[in-house]
Design a protein around this motif. Structure first.
Motif, short mmCIF file in Angstrom:
data_model
loop_
_atom_site.label_atom_id
_atom_site.label_comp_id
_atom_site.label_asym_id
_atom_site.label_seq_id
_atom_site.Cartn_x
_atom_site.Cartn_y
_atom_site.Cartn_z
N ASP A 171 0.85 -1.20 0.00
CA ASP A 171 0.00 0.00 0.00
C ASP A 171 0.88 1.24 0.00
OD1 ASP A 171 -2.05 1.81 0.35
OD2 ASP A 171 -2.58 1.17 2.38
N GLY A 172 0.76 2.03 -1.07
CA GLY A 172 1.50 3.29 -1.15
C GLY A 172 2.44 3.31 -2.34
N GLY A 173 2.14 4.17 -3.31
CA GLY A 173 3.01 4.29 -4.48
C GLY A 173 2.99 3.08 -5.39
N VAL A 174 1.92 2.28 -5.31
CA VAL A 174 1.83 1.08 -6.15
C VAL A 174 1.25 1.49 -7.51
CG1 VAL A 174 0.77 -1.20 -6.39
CG2 VAL A 174 1.57 -0.42 -4.15
N THR A 175 1.93 1.04 -8.58
CA THR A 175 1.51 1.39 -9.94
C THR A 175 1.65 0.15 -10.84
OG1 THR A 175 3.73 1.91 -10.73
CG2 THR A 175 2.52 3.71 -9.67
N ALA A 176 1.13 0.26 -12.06
CA ALA A 176 1.30 -0.85 -13.02
C ALA A 176 2.78 -1.07 -13.32
CB ALA A 176 0.53 -0.54 -14.30
N THR A 188 0.77 -10.27 -2.81
CA THR A 188 -0.38 -10.87 -3.51
C THR A 188 -1.55 -9.90 -3.64
OG1 THR A 188 -1.18 -11.74 -1.39
CG2 THR A 188 0.16 -13.23 -2.76
N ASN A 189 -1.51 -8.82 -2.89
CA ASN A 189 -2.67 -7.93 -2.83
C ASN A 189 -2.16 -6.49 -2.94
OD1 ASN A 189 -4.77 -6.28 -1.65
ND2 ASN A 189 -5.72 -8.16 -0.89
N PHE A 190 -2.67 -5.76 -3.93
CA PHE A 190 -2.07 -4.48 -4.32
C PHE A 190 -3.07 -3.35 -4.16
CE2 PHE A 190 -0.27 -8.10 -6.33
CZ PHE A 190 1.10 -7.90 -6.23
N VAL A 191 -2.76 -2.44 -3.25
CA VAL A 191 -3.62 -1.27 -3.05
C VAL A 191 -3.09 -0.15 -3.96
CG1 VAL A 191 -4.43 0.46 -1.41
CG2 VAL A 191 -4.01 -1.89 -0.64
N PRO A 202 -9.59 3.94 -15.88
CA PRO A 202 -9.27 3.16 -14.68
C PRO A 202 -9.48 1.65 -14.86
CG PRO A 202 -10.45 5.14 -14.07
CD PRO A 202 -10.49 5.06 -15.57
N ALA A 203 -10.52 1.25 -15.59
CA ALA A 203 -10.77 -0.19 -15.78
C ALA A 203 -9.61 -0.84 -16.53
CB ALA A 203 -12.08 -0.40 -16.52
N GLU A 204 -9.14 -0.16 -17.58
CA GLU A 204 -7.99 -0.69 -18.33
C GLU A 204 -6.75 -0.72 -17.45
OE1 GLU A 204 -7.16 1.50 -21.93
OE2 GLU A 204 -8.98 0.68 -22.86
N TYR A 205 -6.61 0.30 -16.62
CA TYR A 205 -5.43 0.37 -15.75
C TYR A 205 -5.42 -0.79 -14.76
CZ TYR A 205 -1.49 2.41 -13.37
OH TYR A 205 -0.23 2.61 -12.85
N ILE A 206 -6.60 -1.11 -14.23
CA ILE A 206 -6.70 -2.23 -13.29
C ILE A 206 -6.31 -3.53 -13.99
CG2 ILE A 206 -8.39 -3.64 -12.00
CD1 ILE A 206 -9.81 -0.91 -11.31
N GLU A 207 -6.76 -3.68 -15.23
CA GLU A 207 -6.42 -4.86 -16.02
C GLU A 207 -4.90 -4.93 -16.25
OE1 GLU A 207 -8.60 -7.11 -16.10
OE2 GLU A 207 -7.07 -8.27 -17.17
N LYS A 208 -4.33 -3.77 -16.54
CA LYS A 208 -2.88 -3.69 -16.76
C LYS A 208 -2.13 -4.13 -15.48
CE LYS A 208 0.42 -0.13 -18.25
NZ LYS A 208 0.55 1.32 -18.41
N MET A 209 -2.63 -3.69 -14.33
CA MET A 209 -1.99 -4.08 -13.06
C MET A 209 -2.10 -5.60 -12.86
SD MET A 209 -3.12 -1.18 -10.31
CE MET A 209 -2.09 -1.84 -8.99
N ARG A 210 -3.22 -6.16 -13.26
CA ARG A 210 -3.41 -7.61 -13.10
C ARG A 210 -2.44 -8.40 -13.96
NH1 ARG A 210 -9.10 -7.24 -12.92
NH2 ARG A 210 -9.54 -7.39 -10.69
N ARG A 211 -2.18 -7.89 -15.15
CA ARG A 211 -1.35 -8.62 -16.10
C ARG A 211 0.14 -8.36 -15.89
NH1 ARG A 211 -4.89 -6.49 -20.10
NH2 ARG A 211 -3.17 -5.08 -20.57
#
Ligand code: DX5
Ligand code: ZN
Length: 212
Positions: A171-176, A188-191, A202-211
């Motif tokens: 948590d803090g400064g987490v980015t793709a 395992t869990n990214f805030v 934002p939806a695409e960004y979340i997907e980018k973070m997942r991948r």
């Protein structure tokens, strides 16, 4: 353990909260930073806001209590049925009891560590824990830069918990851009707050973070 993305509502526009929730509906969790102006220098929002969100979102709630003496409020926050209630290691005196109480109230129990707080005491409460939150900035404000020394701490945390089913949250400064290296270290869990909410999509960004 599956990678989960927790959208930090601190970075949302509170004027249009319903629209902001729609933007992050593909996240796995909604993260709420409750700040008391005491444990951290800032004051954010509290139970009424989380309760309102719980009525207009189906996403599991992830409550991060950055407050002194969190024991006083566990019951009140548990009433909104969050998946997680996370307290700060530095803010509780009887951590094992507090974690037990969170579970008794029907939530998963999390503990958060400020960047300088050692992991060692957690060794004795692993059975009482569902989530360890490694703060990757000093808590209190969104939009701060990730502290690189926390990568080692995540690795040590992974060694400490082995294959136990405890989530390691960052948590803090987490980015793709850094989610890949954080996952490699064992998270395992990214805030993420500002990275998601300032993204054009934002939806695409979340997907980018997942991948990533
Ligand atoms: C920091 C909070 C974070 C914050 C993250 O005090 O615990 O949850 O919202 O914000 P970003 O992603 O902007 O660093
Ligand atoms: Zn947080």
């Amino acid at each position: 353990m599956n990678r989960r993305i927790s959208a930090s509502m601190l970075a949302a526009d509170f004027c249009t909260l319903r629209d902001e929730l729609a933007k992050v509906s593909s996240a796995d969790l909604l993260h709420f930073d409750v700040m008391d102006g005491n444990f951290v220098p800032n004051i954010s929002f509290g139970l009424p806001v989380i309760e309102a969100v719980s009525r207009c979102s189906d996403l599991p709630l992830d409550v991060h209590l950055m407050i002194e003496k969190p024991d006083r409020y566990l019951e009140a926050f548990a009433a909104v049925k969050p998946e997680f209630i996370t307290v700060h290691y530095e803010a509780v005196v009887h951590l094992q009891r507090t974690l037990g109480r969170i579970r008794e109230l029907g939530c998963k129990a999390g503990v958060s560590l400020n960047p300088h707080t050692p992991l060692d005491g957690l060794r004795y409460v692993l059975d009482d824990l569902d989530l360890i939150l490694i703060m990757t900035v000093n808590p209190g404000f969104g939009g701060q830069a990730f502290i690189p020394a926390m990568l080692d701490k995540i690795r040590h945390c992974r060694e400490l918990i082995g294959s136990a089913s405890i989530e390691i949250q960052v948590d803090g400064g987490v980015t793709a851009e850094n989610v890949g290296i954080l996952a490699q270290a064992g998270a395992t869990n990214f805030v993420a707050g500002s990275a998601i909410f300032t993204a054009d999509n934002p939806a695409e960004y979340i997907e980018k973070m997942r991948r990533a």
